[in-house]
Motif scaffolding. Structure first.
Motif, PDB file in Angstrom:
ATOM      1  N   GLY A  78       0.776  -1.229   0.000  1.00  0.00           N
ATOM      2  CA  GLY A  78       0.000   0.000   0.000  1.00  0.00           C
ATOM      3  C   GLY A  78       0.807   1.278   0.000  1.00  0.00           C
ATOM      4  O   GLY A  78       0.248   2.354  -0.136  1.00  0.00           O
ATOM      5  N   SER A  79       2.134   1.192   0.146  1.00  0.00           N
ATOM      6  CA  SER A  79       2.930   2.413   0.266  1.00  0.00           C
ATOM      7  C   SER A  79       3.017   3.193  -1.038  1.00  0.00           C
ATOM      8  O   SER A  79       2.958   4.406  -1.043  1.00  0.00           O
ATOM      9  CB  SER A  79       4.330   2.089   0.774  1.00  0.00           C
ATOM     10  OG  SER A  79       5.072   1.403  -0.209  1.00  0.00           O
ATOM     11  N   GLY A  80       3.210   2.507  -2.168  1.00  0.00           N
ATOM     12  CA  GLY A  80       3.272   3.176  -3.459  1.00  0.00           C
ATOM     13  C   GLY A  80       4.632   3.709  -3.837  1.00  0.00           C
ATOM     14  O   GLY A  80       4.799   4.313  -4.885  1.00  0.00           O
ATOM     15  N   ARG A  81       5.658   3.529  -3.000  1.00  0.00           N
ATOM     16  CA  ARG A  81       7.001   4.032  -3.305  1.00  0.00           C
ATOM     17  C   ARG A  81       8.040   3.026  -2.811  1.00  0.00           C
ATOM     18  O   ARG A  81       8.080   2.700  -1.631  1.00  0.00           O
ATOM     19  CB  ARG A  81       7.212   5.383  -2.650  1.00  0.00           C
ATOM     20  CG  ARG A  81       8.517   6.043  -3.021  1.00  0.00           C
ATOM     21  CD  ARG A  81       8.565   7.449  -2.410  1.00  0.00           C
ATOM     22  NE  ARG A  81       9.758   8.128  -2.779  1.00  0.00           N
ATOM     23  CZ  ARG A  81       9.880   8.934  -3.833  1.00  0.00           C
ATOM     24  NH1 ARG A  81       8.843   9.151  -4.600  1.00  0.00           N
ATOM     25  NH2 ARG A  81      11.005   9.527  -4.097  1.00  0.00           N
ATOM     26  N   TRP A  82       8.886   2.563  -3.738  1.00  0.00           N
ATOM     27  CA  TRP A  82       9.911   1.583  -3.397  1.00  0.00           C
ATOM     28  C   TRP A  82      11.231   1.945  -4.051  1.00  0.00           C
ATOM     29  O   TRP A  82      11.254   2.402  -5.189  1.00  0.00           O
ATOM     30  CB  TRP A  82       9.501   0.187  -3.877  1.00  0.00           C
ATOM     31  CG  TRP A  82       8.230  -0.287  -3.291  1.00  0.00           C
ATOM     32  CD1 TRP A  82       8.058  -0.932  -2.101  1.00  0.00           C
ATOM     33  CD2 TRP A  82       6.932  -0.152  -3.847  1.00  0.00           C
ATOM     34  NE1 TRP A  82       6.731  -1.192  -1.893  1.00  0.00           N
ATOM     35  CE2 TRP A  82       6.015  -0.726  -2.956  1.00  0.00           C
ATOM     36  CE3 TRP A  82       6.434   0.405  -5.028  1.00  0.00           C
ATOM     37  CZ2 TRP A  82       4.648  -0.767  -3.198  1.00  0.00           C
ATOM     38  CZ3 TRP A  82       5.074   0.376  -5.265  1.00  0.00           C
ATOM     39  CH2 TRP A  82       4.204  -0.215  -4.361  1.00  0.00           C
ATOM     40  N   SER A  83      12.334   1.711  -3.345  1.00  0.00           N
ATOM     41  CA  SER A  83      13.677   1.858  -3.899  1.00  0.00           C
ATOM     42  C   SER A  83      14.107   0.475  -4.348  1.00  0.00           C
ATOM     43  O   SER A  83      14.297  -0.421  -3.526  1.00  0.00           O
ATOM     44  CB  SER A  83      14.643   2.405  -2.848  1.00  0.00           C
ATOM     45  OG  SER A  83      14.254   3.700  -2.469  1.00  0.00           O
ATOM     46  N   LEU A  84      14.278   0.300  -5.658  1.00  0.00           N
ATOM     47  CA  LEU A  84      14.556  -1.016  -6.226  1.00  0.00           C
ATOM     48  C   LEU A  84      15.991  -1.114  -6.702  1.00  0.00           C
ATOM     49  O   LEU A  84      16.482  -0.244  -7.417  1.00  0.00           O
ATOM     50  CB  LEU A  84      13.610  -1.279  -7.402  1.00  0.00           C
ATOM     51  CG  LEU A  84      12.120  -1.119  -7.130  1.00  0.00           C
ATOM     52  CD1 LEU A  84      11.334  -1.355  -8.404  1.00  0.00           C
ATOM     53  CD2 LEU A  84      11.677  -2.054  -6.025  1.00  0.00           C
TER      54      LEU A  84
END
Length: 122
Positions: A78-84
């Motif tokens: 649910g966060s919508g922001r990821w560092s990949l």
């Protein structure tokens, strides 16, 4: 991340290593630079979310007979922001939205189709 930012972070890490384990920060700089450089290649995936459609992201690790892909979910649902970091990822919003794929390589993203991902793991 720019080269100057990488070097500033590497020197800070080297100084922390010298303070903790003794010696000169110069002795720790080479390894600190490797660590910071390895962590500098990230791509930030940002998906618009809503209350009804929370976002999710998963790293694809292989193929699965039951689900199609073996996945390891990344971060909070649910966060919508990821560092990949480098790898192949599947992301979406809400249930049933699993048709989005991205390949991250050295901080750059390529958006691909599921058939391309299946060929990578075949």
């Amino acid at each position: 991340m720019s080269k100057s930012e990488i070097f500033v972070k590497a020197w800070a890490l080297a100084k922390a290593g010298a303070a903790r384990f003794g010696g000169s920060s110069k002795d720790y700089f080479a390894e600190s630079l490797k660590i910071v450089y390895a962590n500098s290649h990230v791509y930030v995936l940002d998906i618009q979310t809503s209350h009804n459609r929370p976002a999710w992201c998963a790293r694809i690790t292989g193929l699965s007979k039951h689900y199609g892909f073996k996945r390891e979910f990344v971060g909070a649902y649910g966060s919508g922001r990821w560092s990949l970091k480098d790898g192949v990822y599947n992301y979406g919003r809400g249930k049933g939205d699993a048709d989005n794929f991205v390949i991250v390589n050295k901080g750059k993203a390529s958006f691909v189709y599921d058939d391309d991902v299946k060929l990578m793991f075949a």
